[in-house]
Design an enzyme around this catalytic site. Sequence first.
Site, PDB file in Angstrom:
ATOM      1  N   CYS A 273     -19.310  -1.782   5.467  1.00  0.00           N
ATOM      2  CA  CYS A 273     -19.497  -2.758   4.391  1.00  0.00           C
ATOM      3  C   CYS A 273     -18.771  -4.072   4.676  1.00  0.00           C
ATOM      4  O   CYS A 273     -19.130  -5.115   4.121  1.00  0.00           O
ATOM      5  CB  CYS A 273     -19.053  -2.178   3.048  1.00  0.00           C
ATOM      6  SG  CYS A 273     -17.294  -1.816   2.898  1.00  0.00           S
TER       7      CYS A 273
ATOM      8  N   ASP B 149       0.829  -1.198   0.000  1.00  0.00           N
ATOM      9  CA  ASP B 149       0.000   0.000   0.000  1.00  0.00           C
ATOM     10  C   ASP B 149       0.874   1.262   0.000  1.00  0.00           C
ATOM     11  O   ASP B 149       0.496   2.287   0.545  1.00  0.00           O
ATOM     12  CB  ASP B 149      -0.929  -0.001   1.227  1.00  0.00           C
ATOM     13  CG  ASP B 149      -2.014   1.052   1.141  1.00  0.00           C
ATOM     14  OD1 ASP B 149      -2.397   1.410   0.021  1.00  0.00           O
ATOM     15  OD2 ASP B 149      -2.464   1.517   2.201  1.00  0.00           O
TER      16      ASP B 149
END
EC number: 1.17.99.6
Length: 324
Positions: free
Chosen positions: A244, A133
């Site tokens: 989510c 990342d």
Amino acid sequence: MNYCSIVSSNVVKGKAKELGFHKVGIAAVNESTNAEAERLQAWIKLGYHADMEWMNNPKRSDISLIMPEARSLVCVALNYYTPHQRPDSAEYAKISRYGWGRDYHKVMNRKLKALTTWLQSLDPSIQARYYADTGPVQDKVWAQRAGIGWIAKNGNVITRAYGSWVFLGEVVTNLELEKDSPHTEHCGSCTRCLDACPTGAITQPFVVDANRCIAYHTIENRAAELPEAIASQMQGWVAGCDICQDVCPWNQRFAQTTDVVDFQPYPDNIAPKLIELAQISDEEWDKQFPASALRRIKPEMLRRNARANLDASKRNNDPESNHF
């Protein structure tokens, strides 16, 4: 030179597992990535990247711009789930699980560096470079191609073994390793993540608009104030958002407690109080979030996020009040 004769995929995978990675797979660079590149550009053209201009870096669509000699990616995943639960009371702020413990960049990079150093030690001709990342690599795309998991309707990578509670990383190398089969998609007809998102950030299955995403606004948005459409729907979130992921059946059924001690939560990260974060000083912020991925959220942003939640709570409790 025949790089395949230096080391096999199984040996590389074994080393990655030895270093503590929970999943590892190999993707080949020589396969076309035109479809993924086109999807990325279409997403950017819609403006769904908000102000994250680094998403438009050409290297994301062409790994050879990172390493011209690249032949393979060793893709890895590290489970970070811990079973701690946040309190239900509205006085508490919510921090995404990824930020509860030690900065995942530090944990991942230590392991990836060890894997890269080991690879390079096998032969002077071996090139290897790692990312977690931290560079222009579409880590989710490569993870799916390497068989780690699939990109779900909420944009996260879901693994069969751990759900989506995983950090992703990769080592780009000129070694030509035997590739794994890409992972198939297993979201089926489920729409729980789309239905649960309070801001409608998942505009359609597999498409997320950062402009509507609570996680984007709490972590990346540097503006002094948040958009009202976001500020009014934050539901306590001040650092990321797990809605989510929390509603995903794969996470509810298959999440496993991590064996990585560094990912155990710092005590103050599970249930901080909104009123305290709204008033946190720069010095207190520095002490409360040591070696933490949450340091990306600067103290003025954290105060802003907490205030937005407090203001929304006041409006909900007193609809006739005017806070504008």
